[in-house]
Design a protein around this motif. Structure first.
Motif, short mmCIF file in Angstrom:
data_model
loop_
_atom_site.label_atom_id
_atom_site.label_comp_id
_atom_site.label_asym_id
_atom_site.label_seq_id
_atom_site.Cartn_x
_atom_site.Cartn_y
_atom_site.Cartn_z
N ARG A 1 99.51 72.93 8.54
CA ARG A 1 100.71 73.73 8.80
C ARG A 1 101.35 73.35 10.14
O ARG A 1 102.58 73.27 10.25
N ALA A 2 100.52 73.12 11.14
CA ALA A 2 101.06 72.75 12.44
C ALA A 2 101.78 71.40 12.38
O ALA A 2 102.85 71.22 12.98
N ARG A 3 101.21 70.46 11.65
CA ARG A 3 101.80 69.13 11.57
C ARG A 3 103.12 69.13 10.81
O ARG A 3 104.07 68.44 11.21
N VAL B 1 87.78 69.81 9.77
CA VAL B 1 87.68 70.05 8.34
C VAL B 1 87.83 71.55 8.04
O VAL B 1 88.63 71.95 7.20
N VAL B 2 87.08 72.37 8.75
CA VAL B 2 87.22 73.82 8.59
C VAL B 2 88.65 74.27 8.90
O VAL B 2 89.19 75.16 8.24
N ASN B 3 89.28 73.62 9.87
CA ASN B 3 90.62 74.04 10.32
C ASN B 3 91.75 73.26 9.66
O ASN B 3 92.88 73.28 10.15
N VAL B 4 91.48 72.59 8.53
CA VAL B 4 92.47 71.69 7.97
C VAL B 4 93.75 72.43 7.56
O VAL B 4 94.86 71.88 7.68
N PHE B 5 93.65 73.67 7.09
CA PHE B 5 94.87 74.38 6.68
C PHE B 5 95.81 74.58 7.86
O PHE B 5 97.01 74.28 7.77
N LYS C 1 92.20 70.79 -14.20
CA LYS C 1 93.21 70.51 -13.19
C LYS C 1 92.68 70.93 -11.82
O LYS C 1 91.78 71.77 -11.70
N ALA C 2 93.26 70.35 -10.80
CA ALA C 2 92.98 70.73 -9.41
C ALA C 2 94.09 70.17 -8.55
O ALA C 2 94.75 69.19 -8.92
N GLU C 3 94.31 70.81 -7.40
CA GLU C 3 95.33 70.34 -6.47
C GLU C 3 94.74 70.17 -5.07
O GLU C 3 93.80 70.87 -4.71
N VAL C 4 95.33 69.27 -4.32
CA VAL C 4 95.09 69.19 -2.89
C VAL C 4 96.14 70.08 -2.23
O VAL C 4 97.34 69.90 -2.43
N ALA C 5 95.68 71.06 -1.45
CA ALA C 5 96.59 72.06 -0.90
C ALA C 5 96.99 71.78 0.54
O ALA C 5 98.06 72.20 0.98
N ALA C 6 96.13 71.11 1.30
CA ALA C 6 96.40 70.85 2.71
C ALA C 6 95.80 69.51 3.08
O ALA C 6 94.71 69.15 2.59
N VAL C 7 96.50 68.79 3.96
CA VAL C 7 96.06 67.45 4.33
C VAL C 7 96.28 67.23 5.82
O VAL C 7 97.30 67.65 6.38
N SER C 8 95.33 66.58 6.45
CA SER C 8 95.47 66.11 7.82
C SER C 8 94.90 64.69 7.87
O SER C 8 94.35 64.22 6.88
N PRO C 9 95.00 64.01 9.00
CA PRO C 9 94.37 62.69 9.08
C PRO C 9 92.84 62.75 8.95
O PRO C 9 92.21 61.71 8.74
N TYR C 10 92.27 63.94 9.07
CA TYR C 10 90.82 64.09 9.09
C TYR C 10 90.24 64.62 7.80
O TYR C 10 89.05 64.41 7.52
N ALA C 11 91.02 65.35 7.02
CA ALA C 11 90.45 66.02 5.84
C ALA C 11 91.56 66.48 4.91
O ALA C 11 92.75 66.52 5.28
N CYS C 12 91.16 66.83 3.69
CA CYS C 12 92.05 67.53 2.78
C CYS C 12 91.27 68.66 2.14
O CYS C 12 90.04 68.66 2.12
N GLN C 13 91.99 69.65 1.65
CA GLN C 13 91.38 70.83 1.06
C GLN C 13 91.86 70.98 -0.37
O GLN C 13 93.07 70.95 -0.63
#
Length: 281
Positions: free
Chosen positions: A36-38, A28-32, A203-215
């Motif tokens: 990016r890696a994915r 979760v902390v490393n979701v950004f 308004k709000a956006e989801v900026a980063a997503v992984s199978p484990y979390a979003c930011q």
């Protein structure tokens, strides 16, 4: 394949499994960085920068995303010094340093005598998470935005960015790129808003997503409607949809001094799990 036995090296596509294991220590902390890696697969053509790895005895123990943002991952004190040394040799290429407070502080201790004075420093930014239904009723007027909303949504995005960062995203000819980014988030289904009579109230956006979390980023309430609870119910709506359709945990980080925002997030049910820092140039 991590051939380097000790020190910093550039990571590439073959290093993706090792980096994935590293970010999974706190996904979760490393979701950004995970995001990016994915999406880039660590291919230099798509990175827009570099991914550095710190290796000890042939094992990847720390990493650092080095592009528009310098973002350390599980950075040990030795890795922080090594990443800083590499950054000094290359000179500053990033617009921000952001991530867990200890690592960001350590990087800046090494970099501050070599890089230009930052425009702003935010040492204490609570990192918040929620993995359950919100504690308040979601605003039924908040929805995913659509391509036809872009002309209405874009000025609110510019206003939010300018208020939060201190400079306009359109400065230096950046309008086209920023507008494209807003359109991209709409296209992904990661942009949410309450729009009434041609005005964005929330308004709000989801900026980063992984199978484990979003930011989440870019939370904004029309200045003339603040104090009415729109942020609380709006965030509840975003959280409910994100948990149902995007990722099992929703995260964000917020400036410690932003008391209204922190109250709204607490009311929704967010809990602090870490502390971030951001240095902006």
């Amino acid at each position: 394949m991590l051939r380097t036995q000790h020190g910093v090296r550039l990571l590439g596509p073959s290093d993706l499994p090792a980096l994935s294991e590293l970010v999974a220590r706190d996904p979760v902390v490393n979701v950004f960085v995970d995001h990016r890696a994915r999406i880039t697969r660590l291919d230099p053509r798509w990175m827009g920068g570099e991914m550095w790895g710190y290796v000890q005895d042939g094992e990847l123990v720390s990493a650092c995303h080095a592009a528009a943002n310098l973002v350390p991952v599980d950075a040990t004190p030795e890795a922080v010094q090594a990443f800083a040394a590499r950054a000094i040799r290359q000179r500053r290429r990033c617009a921000t340093i952001v991530g867990p407070a200890d690592a960001v502080t350590g990087l800046w201790d090494e970099l501050e005598h070599h890089w230009s004075r930052p425009r702003d420093v935010r040492w204490v930014q609570p990192h918040l998470e929620i993995d359950r239904a919100p504690d308040v009723e979601p605003d039924p007027g908040v929805r995913r935005t659509r391509p036809g909303d872009l002309d209405v949504l874009y000025p609110a995005c510019v206003a939010m960015y300018t208020e939060e960062v201190g400079v306009s995203p359109e400065a230096g000819g950046g309008a086209a790129m920023y507008r494209a980014r807003v359109a991209q988030l709409i296209g992904k289904g990661w942009s949410f808003a309450r729009i009434e009579d041609g005005r964005v109230l929330f308004k709000a956006e989801v900026a980063a997503v992984s199978p484990y979390a979003c930011q989440i980023q870019g939370v904004y309430v029309d200045p003339t409607r603040r104090g009415e609870g729109l942020a609380t119910s709006g965030m509840a709506a975003v959280v409910a949809t994100a948990l149902r359709e995007i990722a099992p945990v929703v995260s964000l980080y917020v400036n410690d001094h932003n008391t209204p925002a922190r109250r709204a997030y607490a009311a929704v049910g967010f809990e602090q799990t870490a502390t971030f820092s951001t240095i902006m140039f």
